[in-house]
Design an enzyme around this catalytic site. Structure first.
Site, PDB file in Angstrom:
ATOM      1  N   ALA A  86       0.911  -1.191  -0.074  1.00  0.00           N
ATOM      2  CA  ALA A  86       0.089   0.131  -0.139  1.00  0.00           C
ATOM      3  C   ALA A  86       1.017   1.259   0.048  1.00  0.00           C
ATOM      4  O   ALA A  86       0.188   2.427   0.184  1.00  0.00           O
ATOM      5  CB  ALA A  86      -1.015   0.082   1.104  1.00  0.00           C
ATOM      6  N   ALA A  87       2.218   0.990   0.030  1.00  0.00           N
ATOM      7  CA  ALA A  87       2.971   2.302  -0.386  1.00  0.00           C
ATOM      8  C   ALA A  87       2.747   3.231  -1.209  1.00  0.00           C
ATOM      9  O   ALA A  87       2.525   4.343  -1.348  1.00  0.00           O
ATOM     10  CB  ALA A  87       4.391   2.193   0.007  1.00  0.00           C
ATOM     11  N   GLY A  88       2.360   2.521  -2.326  1.00  0.00           N
ATOM     12  CA  GLY A  88       1.962   3.011  -3.593  1.00  0.00           C
ATOM     13  C   GLY A  88       0.498   3.701  -3.552  1.00  0.00           C
ATOM     14  O   GLY A  88       0.492   4.690  -4.173  1.00  0.00           O
ATOM     15  N   ASP A  89      -0.232   3.095  -2.911  1.00  0.00           N
ATOM     16  CA  ASP A  89      -1.621   3.696  -2.693  1.00  0.00           C
ATOM     17  C   ASP A  89      -1.602   4.997  -1.716  1.00  0.00           C
ATOM     18  O   ASP A  89      -2.078   5.981  -2.168  1.00  0.00           O
ATOM     19  CB  ASP A  89      -2.408   2.731  -2.079  1.00  0.00           C
ATOM     20  CG  ASP A  89      -2.803   1.498  -2.949  1.00  0.00           C
ATOM     21  OD1 ASP A  89      -2.507   1.439  -4.248  1.00  0.00           O
ATOM     22  OD2 ASP A  89      -2.810   0.322  -2.318  1.00  0.00           O
TER      23      ASP A  89
HETATM   24  O1  RIB Z   1      -1.836  -1.960  -3.237  1.00  0.00           O
HETATM   25  C1  RIB Z   1      -1.847  -2.880  -2.148  1.00  0.00           C
HETATM   26  C2  RIB Z   1      -2.966  -3.636  -2.212  1.00  0.00           C
HETATM   27  O2  RIB Z   1      -3.145  -4.142  -3.536  1.00  0.00           O
HETATM   28  C3  RIB Z   1      -3.502  -4.368  -1.212  1.00  0.00           C
HETATM   29  O3  RIB Z   1      -4.100  -3.821   0.030  1.00  0.00           O
HETATM   30  C4  RIB Z   1      -4.234  -5.725  -1.675  1.00  0.00           C
HETATM   31  O4  RIB Z   1      -5.828  -5.731  -1.373  1.00  0.00           O
HETATM   32  C5  RIB Z   1      -4.188  -5.343  -3.245  1.00  0.00           C
HETATM   33  O5  RIB Z   1      -5.391  -4.972  -3.803  1.00  0.00           O
END
Ligand code: RIB
Length: 309
Positions: A246-249
């Site tokens: 989730a660092a990219g998120d």
């Molecule tokens: O970007 C990370 C996410 O990728 C995770 O939370 C997982 O659910 C996938 O969708």
């Protein structure tokens, strides 16, 4: 100002095990404790944007199982508007995640309810049209991604597409994208170039497809290019990463907020702030639970870049 963001995307429950190293094909490795964590690229980016200070609404689908109720509650707790969150009969999306000692991960997603997302409601369309930014990823069906992008274009809302997981994209979708956010692997797939193509060549190739490109480079920071000729390169804060999930998120959600807030201020600072968000996320384990609040992003931003002119 409060930035308005709508995310149309996925929501998963992440089933996570840490291991000393990622298994090779056919290999079994013993891992540590098993954890369940709310995730999904769409939901993560919605929570990231909300924690970064945006008023954020989420359009997506959970299943009719217990996971679905947990995932809905998590978005509500983060302050995300879930009026666009459907409940589909059947299982919620699930991600099987292995994280190694170097904080790298392997992820397999079972889309579940995410695959049922089809068609926007009038309320979804109104929300997208009224937002500053529409944030999209590729974990829900492409037709709804394209429909949302078209709706944003009609309403004058900026379309930011995080093309993850990597997939070749149709021209009709790319034509609706204002900013593309990709890592190097995703960039090569979208551009149709070989793996290991250099950063500058990737940015140039993608600028033939979309007006603004942000390339995430992990511990090397981020690169930026636009059709006005601006090229930027920012380093990442130096941190001890424990989990890059989730660092990219975190980066993408924070960038969407900073991009609108910057006004006439520095685009470079917006990229640095997004890098600080990504790094802050990697300092903690898990997806949604690790996404940083605005104060944490500010603190790491100032610490990492205080000597930068
Ligand atoms: O970007 C990370 C996410 O990728 C995770 O939370 C997982 O659910 C996938 O969708």
């Amino acid at each position: 100002m409060t930035v308005g963001i709508v995310v149309v995307g996925s929501v998963n429950l992440d089933l996570v095990v840490a291991t000393p190293r990622l298994p090779s094909p056919g290999e079994t490795v013993l891992g540590g404790e098993f954890r369940t964590v709310p995730g999904g690229k769409g939901a993560n980016q919605a929570v990231a944007a909300a924690r970064a200070g945006a008023a954020c609404a989420f359009v997506g689908a959970v299943g009719s199982d217990d996971f679905g109720r947990m995932l809905r509650d998590n978005l509500v707790a983060a302050g995300v508007d879930v009026r666009g969150l459907r409940t589909a009969d059947g299982p919620s999306g699930v991600a099987l995640i292995t994280v190694d000692a170097a904080a790298e991960n392997c992820i397999v997603v079972s889309p579940g309810a995410n695959a049922t997302l089809a068609g926007l409601t009038a309320a979804d369309r109104a929300a997208i049209g009224a937002a500053d930014v529409l944030l999209l990823q590729l974990e829900v069906p492409l037709p709804v991604v394209a429909e949302a992008a078209g709706c944003a274009r009609d309403g004058g809302t900026t379309v930011v597409l995080n093309a993850a997981p990597a997939a070749p994209l149709p021209r009709h979708l790319l034509d609706l994208v204002d900013m593309l956010v990709v890592n190097e692997h995703e960039a090569a797939v979208v551009a149709g170039l070989p793996a290991h193509t250099g950063t500058a060549a990737l940015v140039d190739a993608l600028l033939a497809l979309v007006p603004t490109v942000v390339l995430t480079l992990g511990t090397r920071g981020a690169a930026y290019g636009d059709r006005c000729g601006l090229r930027l390169r920012v380093p990442a804060p130096v941190i001890d990463a424990v989990d890059t999930t989730a660092a990219g998120d975190a980066f993408t959600g924070a960038l969407a907020v900073a991009w609108v807030e910057r006004g006439t201020a520095s685009s470079e600072d917006a990229l640095r702030w997004a890098c600080a968000a990504g790094a802050a996320c990697a300092q903690r384990p898990g997806a949604s639970v690790a996404l940083p609040e605005r104060a944490r992003i500010d603190a790491l931003f100032h610490e990492a870049y205080r000597n930068t002119a």
